[in-house]
Scaffold this motif. Structure first.
Motif, PDB file in Angstrom:
ATOM      1  N   SER A 146      10.254  30.642  76.506  1.00  0.00           N
ATOM      2  CA  SER A 146      10.537  29.699  75.448  1.00  0.00           C
ATOM      3  C   SER A 146       9.512  29.799  74.323  1.00  0.00           C
ATOM      4  N   VAL A 147       8.220  29.865  74.685  1.00  0.00           N
ATOM      5  CA  VAL A 147       7.162  29.947  73.681  1.00  0.00           C
ATOM      6  C   VAL A 147       7.213  31.285  72.953  1.00  0.00           C
ATOM      7  N   LEU A 148       7.574  32.348  73.666  1.00  0.00           N
ATOM      8  CA  LEU A 148       7.679  33.667  73.043  1.00  0.00           C
ATOM      9  C   LEU A 148       8.618  33.627  71.836  1.00  0.00           C
ATOM     10  N   LYS A 149       9.737  32.930  71.973  1.00  0.00           N
ATOM     11  CA  LYS A 149      10.700  32.859  70.882  1.00  0.00           C
ATOM     12  C   LYS A 149      10.154  32.094  69.674  1.00  0.00           C
ATOM     13  N   LYS A 150       9.197  31.192  69.931  1.00  0.00           N
ATOM     14  CA  LYS A 150       8.665  30.362  68.862  1.00  0.00           C
ATOM     15  C   LYS A 150       7.485  31.000  68.136  1.00  0.00           C
ATOM     16  N   THR A 151       6.973  32.124  68.640  1.00  0.00           N
ATOM     17  CA  THR A 151       5.802  32.736  68.005  1.00  0.00           C
ATOM     18  C   THR A 151       6.146  33.434  66.696  1.00  0.00           C
ATOM     19  N   GLY A 152       7.382  33.903  66.550  1.00  0.00           N
ATOM     20  CA  GLY A 152       7.760  34.663  65.367  1.00  0.00           C
ATOM     21  C   GLY A 152       7.424  36.127  65.451  1.00  0.00           C
ATOM     22  N   VAL A 153       6.821  36.558  66.545  1.00  0.00           N
ATOM     23  CA  VAL A 153       6.489  37.972  66.747  1.00  0.00           C
ATOM     24  C   VAL A 153       7.727  38.684  67.274  1.00  0.00           C
ATOM     25  N   PRO A 154       8.089  39.841  66.730  1.00  0.00           N
ATOM     26  CA  PRO A 154       9.255  40.570  67.244  1.00  0.00           C
ATOM     27  C   PRO A 154       9.151  40.794  68.751  1.00  0.00           C
TER      28      PRO A 154
END
Length: 511
Positions: free
Chosen positions: A250-258
């Motif tokens: 979930s947090v991965l999607k919110k980082t904005g990093v591809p």
């Protein structure tokens, strides 16, 4: 400039095929494998292996190639102020586990050794403290991850250790990855817990944890970006560590990093190593990084910590420790699920019908610390001693007798120490004993001639009896021989030197 000077990783040789779990436990398992520490490994022994790799990777093989001139302490290019040992599964409570690691590394008495145990986040806290302080610090993280048979933690976990040498850098040990920034967010909420004595953790309903971690993780990440002035698309490598898989996604999607910049080679190969996972991911990323890259590390554990690193030009000429993380992932042998359950205490089995080992003597261990914990033998460097062969010194055409005989264990009549922990050796004879006491029979015992001198009878581990042969090349490894009355008897065994290869099937005869 302050940052990482070196790293080291230890991945256990044994792996569990998760596809075999459901047939025994009735549920659970999954795809891929997970790392399994051997019956004679614990968080202390794995920490020693990772820390030795880190120091050898910084000092280079030259320091280990001349044991005859070595002093009582391990030669390092930078003095180590503090050794920190971090784990959620310490071998001891009410005493410091880091002192055994300190002794095995032959660090100076002036180097302090401390534990930071109990929670996954303790490892991140120690890393932050080491980076915020002065001098060089060795941060060693090690974890054994268990779960109830057939449960999610059993399948997702993995046993491993990783060490990071942190400091300001010198000409001999330059900074390889500079710390650019760190941000944290802390919140009290109940997600995962384990009371002392329990073999497995308990978790709250996972959607609750996902919601809380999404909030604190995003907060720490945004604070890091604001403090460093970096945009998400400028991050070259993203590392996300945490024992809550849904929250991490979930947090991965919110980082904005591809998403393709996420680096995690341990999914479906090793598993999540808990307190060791952040350093493990960082070591693997540095192994594959180029100078000038930015590496972001986001850790979700009772809050969130976000680090940003930038690799330096020194990384281009840094050879790093061997075997590499990639090599260790490729190596390994499968372990039957029943044997894993017995090793971890989930499956009571018939004990060996032999007398159990006695409690090791504290006074005897104190008198032989260098030998017992660091495998330091002795050598007579007296010019008048000559090269007369002794009973403990074997020679042949491949291993000519050195001018000054080496004794393993050390002789009180010799004049100089001879560290042998970094030396490889050759099996000259062996026996497979199916009657001796062992929690994982049979016992494979060998006589080994070590390169540079010294012959030693020694137990073999991480080996299948069928692969043992005269001429087998082995290397020393720090292990736990036995435990009695709550006292662990640590010493050295030998394991085969293996080429890089794929994961083979594991036979039943396992050490």
């Amino acid at each position: 400039m302050r940052g990482i000077l070196g790293w080291g990783v230890h991945l256990p040789y044994r792996r569990l095929d998760l596809a075999t779990v459901a047939a025994v436990a009735g549920s659970g398992g999954g795809k891929g494998t997970r790392g399994i520490a051997s019956y004679d490994e614990d968080t202390t022994t794995m920490a020693v292996a990772a820390a030795r790799a880190a120091l050898l990777g910084v000092s280079g093989p030259a320091a280990a190639a001349s044991p005859a001139t070595a002093t009582a302490t391990t030669p390092t290019p930078t003095p180590i102020k503090t050794l920190w040992f971090c784990t959620t599964a310490p071998a001891y409570q009410d005493r410091t586990n880091a002192t055994a690691v300190h002794a095995a590394l032959r660090l100076p008495r002036a180097t302090a050794a401390y534990d930071a145990t109990g929670a996954v986040r303790s490892a991140v806290g120690v890393l932050d403290a080491a980076l915020s302080g002065a001098g060089s610090h060795l941060v060693v993280t090690s974890d054994l991850r268990t779960g109830r048979p057939g449960g999610a933690d059993e399948a997702a976990g993995g046993d491993a250790a990783a060490a990071l040498l942190v400091g300001d850098g010198t000409a001999a040990a330059p900074v390889l990855a500079e710390l650019v920034g760190h941000a944290a967010a802390t919140e009290e909420f109940l997600d995962r817990w384990r009371t002392p004595g329990d073999l497995a953790s308990k978790t709250w309903e996972e959607r609750f944890g996902e919601t809380r971690y999404a909030t604190v993780g995003t907060e720490a990440w945004n604070a890091l970006l604001a403090a460093t002035g970096l945009r998400p698309e400028a991050v070259d490598v993203l590392l996300v560590a945490g024992t809550h898989e849904r929250a991490a996604r979930s947090v991965l999607k919110k980082t904005g990093v591809p998403a393709e910049r996420l680096h995690d080679p341990f999914v479906r190969t090793l598993g999540n190593a808990g307190a060791a996972q952040p350093a493990l991911l960082l070591a693997s990323a540095l192994e594959n990084a180029r100078p000038g890259q930015t590496i972001a590390l986001l850790v979700l554990a009772d809050g969130a910590d976000a680090f940003l690193w930038r690799t330096t030009d020194a990384l281009a000429t840094h050879t790093g420790p061997t075997p590499t993380v990639a090599d260790q992932i490729a190596q390994g042998a499968l372990l039957p699920y029943g044997r894993y359950l017995a090793w971890r205490g989930f499956l009571p089995v018939e004990p060996p019908r032999r007398p159990e080992p006695a409690r090791t003597s504290a006074s005897a261990a104190a008198r032989a610390t260098a030998w017992k914990f660091a495998l330091v033998g002795s050598q007579n460097t007296d010019p008048q001693h000559g090269s007369k062969q002794t009973e403990s010194q074997h020679t042949d055409s491949q291993h000519p007798e050195p001018h000054h005989p080496v004794h393993l264990p050390p002789s009180p009549f010799d004049t100089a120490p001879h560290p042998a922990a970094d030396a490889e050796g050759t099996v000259v004879t062996f026996t497979i004993d199916r009657l001796a006491y062992s929690p994982s029979p049979p016992v494979v015992f060998a006589v080994v001639d070590f390169d540079g001198g010294g012959r030693l009878p020694i137990e073999l581990t991480d080996v299948d009896p069928a692969e043992v042969a005269i001429g087998l090349r082995v290397q020393a490894t720090f292990r736990r021989l036995s435990s009695a009355d709550g006292v662990h008897n640590y010493f050295w065994k030998a394991r085969p030197v293996r080429p890089v290869r794929g994961l083979p099937p594991g036979p039943e005869g396992i050490r």
